[in-house]
Design an enzyme around this catalytic site. Structure first.
Site, short mmCIF file in Angstrom:
data_model
loop_
_atom_site.label_atom_id
_atom_site.label_comp_id
_atom_site.label_asym_id
_atom_site.label_seq_id
_atom_site.Cartn_x
_atom_site.Cartn_y
_atom_site.Cartn_z
N ALA A 86 -6.25 -15.97 7.10
CA ALA A 86 -5.52 -16.10 8.37
C ALA A 86 -5.61 -15.79 9.28
O ALA A 86 -6.13 -14.21 9.09
CB ALA A 86 -3.95 -15.91 7.90
N GLY A 129 -6.06 -16.81 3.44
CA GLY A 129 -5.85 -18.36 3.44
C GLY A 129 -6.98 -19.31 3.65
O GLY A 129 -7.12 -20.83 3.55
N GLU A 132 -7.53 -20.36 0.20
CA GLU A 132 -5.97 -21.08 -0.30
C GLU A 132 -5.47 -22.77 0.90
O GLU A 132 -4.83 -23.46 0.44
CB GLU A 132 -4.63 -20.55 0.54
N GLU A 152 -5.47 -10.01 0.84
CA GLU A 152 -4.53 -9.68 1.71
C GLU A 152 -4.27 -8.80 1.25
O GLU A 152 -3.60 -7.43 2.10
CB GLU A 152 -3.54 -10.72 1.58
N1 COA Z 1 -8.90 -12.51 11.46
C1 COA Z 1 -9.31 -12.50 12.52
N2 COA Z 1 -10.71 -12.22 13.08
C2 COA Z 1 -11.64 -12.30 11.71
C3 COA Z 1 -11.25 -12.86 10.34
C4 COA Z 1 -9.88 -12.69 9.72
N3 COA Z 1 -9.47 -13.59 9.26
N4 COA Z 1 -12.42 -12.87 9.82
C5 COA Z 1 -13.68 -12.59 10.36
N5 COA Z 1 -13.17 -12.40 11.86
C6 COA Z 1 -14.20 -12.56 12.55
C7 COA Z 1 -14.43 -9.98 13.45
O1 COA Z 1 -12.94 -9.39 13.67
C8 COA Z 1 -15.68 -10.26 13.82
O2 COA Z 1 -15.07 -10.58 15.01
P1 COA Z 1 -15.70 -9.75 16.44
O3 COA Z 1 -16.90 -10.26 16.46
O4 COA Z 1 -15.33 -10.41 17.08
O5 COA Z 1 -15.04 -8.06 16.17
C9 COA Z 1 -16.23 -11.99 13.24
O6 COA Z 1 -14.79 -12.32 12.56
C10 COA Z 1 -16.79 -11.43 12.23
O7 COA Z 1 -17.05 -10.66 11.14
P2 COA Z 1 -17.60 -9.74 10.82
O8 COA Z 1 -15.92 -8.27 10.31
O9 COA Z 1 -17.81 -8.57 11.94
O10 COA Z 1 -18.44 -9.85 9.84
P3 COA Z 1 -18.68 -9.35 8.37
O11 COA Z 1 -20.04 -10.30 8.17
O12 COA Z 1 -19.33 -8.06 9.00
O13 COA Z 1 -17.27 -9.54 7.61
C11 COA Z 1 -16.13 -10.04 6.14
C12 COA Z 1 -17.04 -10.84 7.00
C13 COA Z 1 -15.40 -12.16 6.00
C14 COA Z 1 -16.48 -9.23 5.07
C15 COA Z 1 -14.88 -9.87 7.19
O14 COA Z 1 -15.06 -10.38 8.26
C16 COA Z 1 -13.27 -9.70 6.75
O15 COA Z 1 -13.15 -9.03 5.83
N6 COA Z 1 -12.83 -10.68 7.26
C17 COA Z 1 -11.32 -10.91 6.76
C18 COA Z 1 -11.17 -11.46 5.23
C19 COA Z 1 -9.61 -11.88 5.03
O16 COA Z 1 -8.70 -9.45 4.95
N7 COA Z 1 -8.68 -12.26 5.38
C20 COA Z 1 -7.37 -12.25 4.94
C21 COA Z 1 -6.84 -12.97 5.97
S1 COA Z 1 -4.78 -12.44 5.89
#
Ligand code: COA
Length: 278
Positions: A86, A129, A132, A152
């Site tokens: 999400a 999400g 999910e 989460e």
């Molecule tokens: N919601 C909003 N933005 C998200 C996102 C999310 N769930 N997951 C990634 N993004 C965005 C990042 O903020 C970043 O945006 P920016 O370039 O404008 O700063 C972009 O997507 C790229 O992500 P980034 O974190 O830079 O990539 P990474 O390769 O370093 O890491 C992940 C990849 C997937 C490990 C990391 O993005 C992450 O942990 N995301 C969240 C996962 C999560 O907790 N999901 C559950 C949500 S309920």
């Protein structure tokens, strides 16, 4: 609403019967944000579900994530993602009254409740999400670089799109508990071993493998496919004895359909079935 958050493309199925069958391919299209699901993504997914349900030509739905665009030299390439969850930015500062209406009418349930078969084509991250949404589909085909997880817990939250329930159903209680409590990711080989996904292939083969499976299903009787999905699904809601009765009732009722006679005669006459869809 940003219309571009979900791209819908209906691809014709050659040799489908009744004629005109399509595979509806839905691409989550926020690659800059790793296809994180925001409010607009949910609205678009719900609308796509309504349209797919109403359109008799849609035989199978495939959900995928848009690939990250190429970046100029020296800049970091964003990773591949189905959906990284999400959109976390929409959680900041919200209280329960503000999020409840959204979660009470969400896209995960709408995809889950589609009567037609759905396949998640997962390349890269499918987190929160995203996992999910993949679990809301009937089948999951992943690339070798796919990663699943429910992180989460690291946000002070738990899965809210059906993850605790569907993970428990598909993986069993112990592994679901481990994923939800630790938030750790599971790679595609482990996901295959656990039964979380149906197949794993190299990224270059992901699309062809997924479409091969989609086409296989799209060429069956669309009527019988819906009955088959409903019958298997009832195993999740009913106990064994009740489930066996539900299956028998569905099976017996198929003897009043045109497609049962068409399928049986086609076998006996060694020819391809030309389904009527009824
Ligand atoms: N919601 C909003 N933005 C998200 C996102 C999310 N769930 N997951 C990634 N993004 C965005 C990042 O903020 C970043 O945006 P920016 O370039 O404008 O700063 C972009 O997507 C790229 O992500 P980034 O974190 O830079 O990539 P990474 O390769 O370093 O890491 C992940 C990849 C997937 C490990 C990391 O993005 C992450 O942990 N995301 C969240 C996962 C999560 O907790 N999901 C559950 C949500 S309920």
């Amino acid at each position: 609403m940003d219309e571009d958050v979900l791209l819908v493309e209906n691809l014709p199925v050659e040799g489908s019967s009744p004629a005109g069958g399509v595979i509806s391919v839905w691409t989550l299209n926020r690659p800059e944000k790793l296809n994180a699901l925001n409010k607009d993504s949910h609205t678009a997914l719900k609308q796509a579900c309504d349209e797919a349900e109403a359109d008799d030509n849609v035989r199978v739905v495939v959900i995928r994530g848009a690939s990250p665009p190429p970046v100029p030299e020296g800049k970091r390439q964003k990773p591949a993602a189905f959906a990284a969850g999400a959109d976390i930015s929409e959680f900041a500062g919200k209280n329960s009254d503000e999020v409840r209406p959204f979660f009470e009418d969400n896209a995960w349930e709408r995809v889950w409740n589609l009567s037609k078969p759905t396949i998640a084509m997962v390349d890269g991250f499918a987190l929160g999400g995203g996992t999910e949404l993949a679990l809301s589909c009937d089948l999951r085909i992943a690339s070798t670089r796919a990663k699943f997880g429910t992180p989460e817990i690291n946000l002070g939250l738990i899965p809210g799109g059906g993850g605790t329930q569907r993970l428990s159903n598909i993986l069993g209680y112990g592994k679901a508990m481990e994923m939800v409590l630790t938030g750790e990711m599971v790679g595609s080989e482990e996901a295959l071993r656990l039964g979380l996904i149906n197949d794993v292939v190299e990224p270059e083969q992901l699309e062809s493998r997924t479409m091969e499976m989609a086409e296989n299903i799209a060429k069956k009787s669309p009527y019988t496919i819906k009955v088959a999905k409903r019958a298997v699904r009832s195993a999740l809601d009913l106990g064994m004895s009740e489930g066996i009765l539900a299956e028998r009732s569905e099976f017996v009722a198929l003897f009043d359909t045109e497609d049962k006679e068409i399928g049986v005669q086609a076998f006996l006459e060694r020819k391809d079935a030309e389904w009527k869809g009824s």
